[in-house]
Design a protein around this motif. Structure first.
Motif, PDB file in Angstrom:
ATOM      1  N   ILE A  60       0.820  -1.227   0.000  1.00  0.00           N
ATOM      2  CA  ILE A  60       0.000   0.000   0.000  1.00  0.00           C
ATOM      3  C   ILE A  60       0.853   1.277   0.000  1.00  0.00           C
ATOM      4  O   ILE A  60       0.680   2.130  -0.885  1.00  0.00           O
ATOM      5  N   GLU A  76       0.860   3.960  -3.113  1.00  0.00           N
ATOM      6  CA  GLU A  76       0.459   5.366  -2.954  1.00  0.00           C
ATOM      7  C   GLU A  76       1.560   6.290  -3.462  1.00  0.00           C
ATOM      8  O   GLU A  76       1.309   7.284  -4.144  1.00  0.00           O
ATOM      9  N   GLU A 116      -9.243  -5.284   4.464  1.00  0.00           N
ATOM     10  CA  GLU A 116      -8.982  -3.850   4.614  1.00  0.00           C
ATOM     11  C   GLU A 116      -7.934  -3.375   3.600  1.00  0.00           C
ATOM     12  O   GLU A 116      -8.083  -2.325   2.983  1.00  0.00           O
ATOM     13  N   GLU A 128      -9.431  -3.048   0.213  1.00  0.00           N
ATOM     14  CA  GLU A 128     -10.235  -1.830   0.098  1.00  0.00           C
ATOM     15  C   GLU A 128      -9.339  -0.627  -0.200  1.00  0.00           C
ATOM     16  O   GLU A 128      -9.659   0.204  -1.050  1.00  0.00           O
ATOM     17  N   LYS A 129      -8.196  -0.579   0.509  1.00  0.00           N
ATOM     18  CA  LYS A 129      -7.240   0.518   0.266  1.00  0.00           C
ATOM     19  C   LYS A 129      -6.717   0.441  -1.164  1.00  0.00           C
ATOM     20  O   LYS A 129      -6.566   1.460  -1.838  1.00  0.00           O
ATOM     21  N   ARG A 134      -8.253  -0.801  -3.780  1.00  0.00           N
ATOM     22  CA  ARG A 134      -9.309  -0.335  -4.674  1.00  0.00           C
ATOM     23  C   ARG A 134      -9.355   1.188  -4.770  1.00  0.00           C
ATOM     24  O   ARG A 134      -9.576   1.747  -5.839  1.00  0.00           O
ATOM     25  N   GLU A 135      -9.151   1.834  -3.632  1.00  0.00           N
ATOM     26  CA  GLU A 135      -9.140   3.303  -3.612  1.00  0.00           C
ATOM     27  C   GLU A 135      -8.004   3.849  -4.482  1.00  0.00           C
ATOM     28  O   GLU A 135      -8.197   4.746  -5.293  1.00  0.00           O
ATOM     29  N   ILE A 136      -6.806   3.272  -4.301  1.00  0.00           N
ATOM     30  CA  ILE A 136      -5.637   3.722  -5.068  1.00  0.00           C
ATOM     31  C   ILE A 136      -5.861   3.508  -6.564  1.00  0.00           C
ATOM     32  O   ILE A 136      -5.498   4.343  -7.394  1.00  0.00           O
ATOM     33  N   LYS A 176      -8.329   3.840  -8.293  1.00  0.00           N
ATOM     34  CA  LYS A 176      -9.236   4.813  -8.928  1.00  0.00           C
ATOM     35  C   LYS A 176      -8.480   5.990  -9.536  1.00  0.00           C
ATOM     36  O   LYS A 176      -9.036   6.756 -10.316  1.00  0.00           O
ATOM     37  N   ASN A 177      -7.198   6.138  -9.164  1.00  0.00           N
ATOM     38  CA  ASN A 177      -6.430   7.291  -9.638  1.00  0.00           C
ATOM     39  C   ASN A 177      -6.216   7.259 -11.152  1.00  0.00           C
ATOM     40  O   ASN A 177      -5.988   6.203 -11.735  1.00  0.00           O
TER      41      ASN A 177
END
Ligand SMILES: [Zn+2]
Length: 267
Positions: free
Chosen positions: A55, A59, A88, A91-92, A94-96, A98-99
């Motif tokens: 992660i 990022e 968890e 989920e993190k 998946r967020e990344i 989206k960039n």
């Protein structure tokens, strides 16, 4: 300071290099990243993908890719970095993903050389991220080390998913199987090593429209920089070796590999 790439004494022989696998998020670039990356186009490099392995590094890959229009990013859990893997962690991820700078999920895969995480959890994490790639319609960047049989067994369930086996160290036979399934194959500086006969044979087996070039920097510096911290301009040595194997000029090989990368990563 000696490990730093000396751009001043480097003469680019070609242009348009697409480095499909670079870890500019590695701390070994902390001191000179800010000057090295903007200089890449003047050193023959048109594009590079900054690849994450957990992660924080994913990022950071997105953040670094955001600093230059010619940089892209990939995010994922490498098999040696599964500490944060879990619901968890996913989920993190998946967020990344989206960039806007994200072009792939990676690097993901199997590594039985280091025994920190057992084959079971590695295989679960690999499969889960392959499923995520299929769901999100993203290509995958695959790391496989000393795990050919299990890698092939799992990938057999994902034929047609766009992806690359990076830093390829497998046999010509394995290269033939995976390119038959539509996967691309990436070669690093290993191709230029004196003992690089096996990767050279594998490279010969890969159709030219499935070949990619990469540094895997800061690792795998090609000759004549072997042992130093690598960076994208050094790919010109890989291009020369690959061109020799394929019977084209180095510039033609760079152009073909860049086209392949653009097709795979849709940039
Ligand atoms: Zn890597």
């Amino acid at each position: 300071m000696s490990e730093y790439f000396d751009a001043g004494s480097f003469t680019p022989r070609y242009h348009g290099i697409f480095d499909t696998h670079a870890h500019y998020n590695d701390q070994r670039f902390d001191d000179d990243r800010a000057t090295l990356l903007p200089a890449l186009p003047s050193l023959g490099v048109s594009n590079a993908i900054v690849v994450g392995y957990d992660i924080p590094s994913s990022e950071k890959a997105v953040e670094i890719a955001g600093t230059e229009p010619f940089l892209y990013a990939a995010a994922g859990f490498h098999p040696e970095n599964l500490e944060e893997y879990g619901e968890e962690g996913l989920e993190k991820l998946r967020e990344i993903l989206k960039n806007d700078k994200i072009v792939a999920i990676g690097e993901i895969g199997l590594d039985y050389h280091w025994k920190e995480f057992g084959p079971d959890i590695q295989q679960r994490a690999f499969r889960r991220q392959l499923e995520l790639a299929a769901e999100l319609n993203l290509p995958v960047i695959i790391h496989a080390r000393e795990a050919t049989e299990d890698t092939l067994r799992i990938l057999a369930d994902f034929k047609g998913l766009p992806g690359v086996l990076h830093c390829f160290s497998g046999s010509a036979e394995t290269a033939k199987i995976i390119t038959g399934w539509g996967f691309y194959v990436g070669f690093t500086g290993v191709l230029t090593f004196k003992n690089g006969r096996k990767p050279a044979e594998a490279c010969a087996e890969v159709p030219i429209d499935r070949l990619l070039m990469e540094t895997d920097c800061p690792y795998m510096a090609p000759e004549p920089w072997r042992g130093k911290r690598s960076c994208s301009p050094m790919i010109q040595s890989v291009a020369e070796k690959m061109a020799e194997i394929k019977g084209v000029t180095p510039q033609e090989m760079i152009d073909i590999a860049a086209e392949n990368a653009k097709r795979l990563f849709r940039v």
